[in-house]
Design a protein around this motif. Structure first.
Motif, PDB file in Angstrom:
ATOM      1  N   THR A   1       0.408   1.650  12.282  1.00 58.18           N
ATOM      2  CA  THR A   1      -0.890   1.960  11.669  1.00 58.18           C
ATOM      3  C   THR A   1      -0.747   2.098  10.156  1.00 58.18           C
ATOM      4  OG1 THR A   1      -0.480   4.325  12.100  1.00 58.18           O
ATOM      5  CG2 THR A   1      -1.861   3.148  13.683  1.00 58.18           C
ATOM      6  N   ARG A   2      -1.785   1.648   9.446  1.00 61.75           N
ATOM      7  CA  ARG A   2      -1.828   1.785   7.990  1.00 61.75           C
ATOM      8  C   ARG A   2      -3.228   2.204   7.568  1.00 61.75           C
ATOM      9  NH1 ARG A   2       1.009  -2.747   4.460  1.00 61.75           N
ATOM     10  NH2 ARG A   2       1.771  -0.927   3.331  1.00 61.75           N
ATOM     11  N   ARG A   3      -3.277   3.005   6.525  1.00 60.37           N
ATOM     12  CA  ARG A   3      -4.551   3.431   5.957  1.00 60.37           C
ATOM     13  C   ARG A   3      -4.839   2.610   4.703  1.00 60.37           C
ATOM     14  NH1 ARG A   3      -5.996   9.539   3.714  1.00 60.37           N
ATOM     15  NH2 ARG A   3      -8.240   9.182   3.376  1.00 60.37           N
ATOM     16  N   TRP A   4      -6.036   2.055   4.657  1.00 66.71           N
ATOM     17  CA  TRP A   4      -6.432   1.236   3.521  1.00 66.71           C
ATOM     18  C   TRP A   4      -7.656   1.833   2.844  1.00 66.71           C
ATOM     19  CZ3 TRP A   4      -3.762  -2.633   1.362  1.00 66.71           C
ATOM     20  CH2 TRP A   4      -2.742  -3.230   2.123  1.00 66.71           C
TER      21      TRP A   4
ATOM     22  N   VAL B   1     -10.188   3.420   5.695  1.00 70.81           N
ATOM     23  CA  VAL B   1     -10.071   3.107   7.112  1.00 70.81           C
ATOM     24  C   VAL B   1      -8.611   3.050   7.531  1.00 70.81           C
ATOM     25  CG1 VAL B   1     -10.067   0.602   6.694  1.00 70.81           C
ATOM     26  CG2 VAL B   1     -10.837   1.470   8.908  1.00 70.81           C
ATOM     27  N   VAL B   2      -8.360   3.434   8.764  1.00 76.00           N
ATOM     28  CA  VAL B   2      -7.037   3.284   9.364  1.00 76.00           C
ATOM     29  C   VAL B   2      -7.072   2.055  10.273  1.00 76.00           C
ATOM     30  CG1 VAL B   2      -5.333   4.284  10.925  1.00 76.00           C
ATOM     31  CG2 VAL B   2      -6.490   5.739   9.244  1.00 76.00           C
ATOM     32  N   LEU B   3      -6.191   1.111   9.992  1.00 81.41           N
ATOM     33  CA  LEU B   3      -6.108  -0.099  10.809  1.00 81.41           C
ATOM     34  C   LEU B   3      -5.047   0.071  11.887  1.00 81.41           C
ATOM     35  CD1 LEU B   3      -6.324  -3.062   8.249  1.00 81.41           C
ATOM     36  CD2 LEU B   3      -8.178  -1.869   9.434  1.00 81.41           C
ATOM     37  N   GLU B   4      -5.432  -0.295  13.103  1.00 81.62           N
ATOM     38  CA  GLU B   4      -4.511  -0.305  14.236  1.00 81.62           C
ATOM     39  C   GLU B   4      -4.288  -1.740  14.680  1.00 81.62           C
ATOM     40  OE1 GLU B   4      -6.896   2.312  16.698  1.00 81.62           O
ATOM     41  OE2 GLU B   4      -5.535   3.989  16.269  1.00 81.62           O
ATOM     42  N   LYS B   5      -3.443  -1.910  15.655  1.00 80.61           N
ATOM     43  CA  LYS B   5      -3.036  -3.247  16.078  1.00 80.61           C
ATOM     44  C   LYS B   5      -4.247  -4.127  16.404  1.00 80.61           C
ATOM     45  CE  LYS B   5       0.583  -5.358  18.856  1.00 80.61           C
ATOM     46  NZ  LYS B   5       1.623  -5.124  19.878  1.00 80.61           N
ATOM     47  N   GLY B   6      -4.310  -5.290  15.747  1.00 80.98           N
ATOM     48  CA  GLY B   6      -5.402  -6.231  15.960  1.00 80.98           C
ATOM     49  C   GLY B   6      -6.573  -6.046  15.024  1.00 80.98           C
ATOM     50  N   ASP B   7      -6.620  -4.931  14.267  1.00 77.46           N
ATOM     51  CA  ASP B   7      -7.691  -4.706  13.290  1.00 77.46           C
ATOM     52  C   ASP B   7      -7.401  -5.486  12.011  1.00 77.46           C
ATOM     53  OD1 ASP B   7      -8.754  -2.920  15.107  1.00 77.46           O
ATOM     54  OD2 ASP B   7      -8.040  -1.130  14.039  1.00 77.46           O
TER      55      ASP B   7
ATOM     56  N   ASP C   1      -8.617 -14.196  -2.396  1.00 82.63           N
ATOM     57  CA  ASP C   1      -9.143 -13.615  -1.156  1.00 82.63           C
ATOM     58  C   ASP C   1      -7.983 -13.308  -0.219  1.00 82.63           C
ATOM     59  OD1 ASP C   1     -12.322 -14.270  -1.106  1.00 82.63           O
ATOM     60  OD2 ASP C   1     -11.234 -15.887  -2.099  1.00 82.63           O
ATOM     61  N   VAL C   2      -8.091 -12.198   0.496  1.00 88.92           N
ATOM     62  CA  VAL C   2      -7.003 -11.839   1.408  1.00 88.92           C
ATOM     63  C   VAL C   2      -7.549 -11.179   2.671  1.00 88.92           C
ATOM     64  CG1 VAL C   2      -6.608  -9.592   0.304  1.00 88.92           C
ATOM     65  CG2 VAL C   2      -4.751 -10.698   1.571  1.00 88.92           C
ATOM     66  N   PHE C   3      -6.969 -11.577   3.789  1.00 88.48           N
ATOM     67  CA  PHE C   3      -7.207 -10.910   5.064  1.00 88.48           C
ATOM     68  C   PHE C   3      -5.966 -10.083   5.376  1.00 88.48           C
ATOM     69  CE2 PHE C   3      -9.815 -14.709   5.222  1.00 88.48           C
ATOM     70  CZ  PHE C   3     -10.996 -14.275   5.799  1.00 88.48           C
ATOM     71  N   LEU C   4      -6.140  -8.787   5.598  1.00 86.87           N
ATOM     72  CA  LEU C   4      -5.034  -7.885   5.907  1.00 86.87           C
ATOM     73  C   LEU C   4      -5.111  -7.540   7.390  1.00 86.87           C
ATOM     74  CD1 LEU C   4      -5.439  -5.648   2.749  1.00 86.87           C
ATOM     75  CD2 LEU C   4      -3.655  -7.353   3.135  1.00 86.87           C
ATOM     76  N   LEU C   5      -4.205  -8.093   8.156  1.00 91.31           N
ATOM     77  CA  LEU C   5      -4.206  -7.948   9.608  1.00 91.31           C
ATOM     78  C   LEU C   5      -3.103  -6.991  10.030  1.00 91.31           C
ATOM     79  CD1 LEU C   5      -4.962  -8.854  12.530  1.00 91.31           C
ATOM     80  CD2 LEU C   5      -3.422 -10.811  12.184  1.00 91.31           C
TER      81      LEU C   5
ATOM     82  N   THR D   1       1.288   3.400   4.628  1.00 91.38           N
ATOM     83  CA  THR D   1       1.727   3.315   6.016  1.00 91.38           C
ATOM     84  C   THR D   1       1.756   4.698   6.659  1.00 91.38           C
ATOM     85  OG1 THR D   1       3.125   1.469   5.324  1.00 91.38           O
ATOM     86  CG2 THR D   1       3.507   2.379   7.526  1.00 91.38           C
ATOM     87  N   ILE D   2       1.168   4.775   7.843  1.00 92.99           N
ATOM     88  CA  ILE D   2       1.161   6.041   8.590  1.00 92.99           C
ATOM     89  C   ILE D   2       2.318   6.064   9.582  1.00 92.99           C
ATOM     90  CG2 ILE D   2      -0.171   7.510  10.159  1.00 92.99           C
ATOM     91  CD1 ILE D   2      -2.709   6.247   8.945  1.00 92.99           C
ATOM     92  N   THR D   3       2.402   5.027  10.407  1.00 92.34           N
ATOM     93  CA  THR D   3       3.548   4.882  11.310  1.00 92.34           C
ATOM     94  C   THR D   3       4.165   3.508  11.059  1.00 92.34           C
ATOM     95  OG1 THR D   3       2.177   3.952  13.097  1.00 92.34           O
ATOM     96  CG2 THR D   3       2.482   6.348  13.065  1.00 92.34           C
TER      97      THR D   3
END
Length: 374
Positions: free
Chosen positions: A138-141, A170-176, A129-133, A190-192
């Motif tokens: 920004t990164r797209r998953w 989904v694109v994850l931003e800071k805190g997502d 199991d993994v949590f990706l924080l 990775t986007i940025t």
């Protein structure tokens, strides 16, 4: 202090080890516990597990650490991964504590990545199991459904697979944050320029459990009961069904005895997969040193990544620490107090150390470098 913005009871009931979940704003006003430069510094160390993954036109190339220079990799299409950052960087430990609604024995490590635009690891499947924080950047998953997937290039020794149809994009931003249970294919890009945190949780396999049990039986010279039969087959070359069943029952009866498995489980599940940053004192501390420090206001802290496990229903009064068992003449509540807290406040430590057995136990952990006076 990091506070996770989810209903943990609902998460454990409906998603844990069942379905992936996107959690937007999992942490409000998230602050990265480590910088890219600090992560690069850890990657230079011989004893810390690190690697760089290069994104290339035909796949991915891995460069194992230590990494002495990053100049040759340019400004895009690569990422740095550093394992067990919580062992070596104390400021990251509070982030780990936010996930302690899941048992400590499951926790593997905090892996941190620094990734440039285009950097990623490709489509793969994890058995944990993994949590990706998401931190800075920004990164797209993408996450796919469970199923049968071909290993990339036919290589069965890699977690990489051929691509998949996403059920999450989904694109994850800071805190997502994105939670992924075992067996779900996923890939990140990775986007940025980004810092990301992978909080991983593992459970033992049948192979690992049986191997650990066998090791314990050999170490303790136990499990010596032999198979006895009440009848023999007519054909000398035949291993009868009743003999097969009897031998399997011999194994089952051994495993069903709490005394056979409690020590094995406690030692196995308290062992870290990664090297610990021991904090051994320059010279051995004495009871007087310990009590003087506590009377002057010191607190007790365990080193990052150290697991202190209490086995419920244990037939003995003990704690399991980093693969070892320590018998302790203390109440269940006192043992639980020690196991529960990464840091023992001065008041709690002083109260516990009024008991001689606990005082000597804590002194031993200090001199081993498992704990330190803060």
């Amino acid at each position: 202090m990091y506070k996770l913005n989810i209903d943990t009871a609902n998460f454990l009931s409906n998603h844990w080890q069942k379905t992936p979940l996107v959690i937007k704003k999992a942490f409000n006003d998230f602050v990265d516990p480590i910088s890219g430069d600090e992560l690069a510094g850890l990657a230079c160390e011989e004893q810390i597990s690190s690697r760089i993954i290069l994104t290339q036109s035909k796949g991915w190339d891995i460069i194992q650490g230590p990494i002495e220079s990053f100049d040759e990799y340019g400004e895009d299409n690569w990422q740095l991964l550093v394992q067990a950052v919580n062992h070596w960087f104390p400021d990251s430990v509070p982030l780990v504590e936010a996930f302690r609604f899941i048992p400590d024995w499951r926790f593997d490590d905090l892996m941190v990545s620094f990734a440039t635009p285009g950097g990623g690891v490709g489509p793969h499947i994890d058995n944990y199991d993994v949590f990706l924080l998401q931190g800075e950047g920004t990164r797209r998953w993408k996450v796919g459904a469970k199923g049968e997937y071909s290993p990339r290039g036919g290589d069965t020794h890699t977690a990489l697979i051929d691509d998949f149809e996403p059920i999450i994009d989904v694109v994850l931003e800071k805190g997502d944050m994105l939670y992924i249970p075992p067996g779900f294919p996923h890939r990140g890009e990775t986007i940025t320029t980004a810092l990301s945190y992978s909080i991983g949780f593992r459970a033992p396999s049948q192979q690992e459990l049986m191997s650990s049990l066998a090791d314990q039986l050999l170490d303790t010279n136990t499990g010596l009961k032999r198979f006895i039969s009440t009848s023999e087959p007519v054909a000398a070359a035949n291993l009868s069904l009743s003999h097969q069943a009897g031998m399997v029952e011999l194994i089952a009866s051994l495993i069903s005895e709490p005394g056979s498995c409690q020590q094995m489980l406690g030692q196995m599940l308290s062992q870290s997969r990664f090297e610990l940053d021991l904090c051994e004192p320059e010279q051995q501390l004495t009871v007087d040193d310990l009590m003087s420090a506590l009377e002057e206001g010191a607190e007790l802290s365990r080193i990052g990544g150290l697991k202190v496990i209490q086995v419920e229903g244990d037939l003995k009064s003990r704690l399991f620490i980093n693969g070892e068992s320590f018998e302790l003449d203390a109440s269940q509540q006192q043992r639980a107090e020690i196991a529960r807290h990464f840091n023992l406040s001065n008041e709690v430590a002083l109260t516990l150390c009024q008991h001689e057995s606990i005082r000597l136990f804590i002194l031993e952990q200090l001199n081993r470098g498992f704990y330190y006076l803060a």
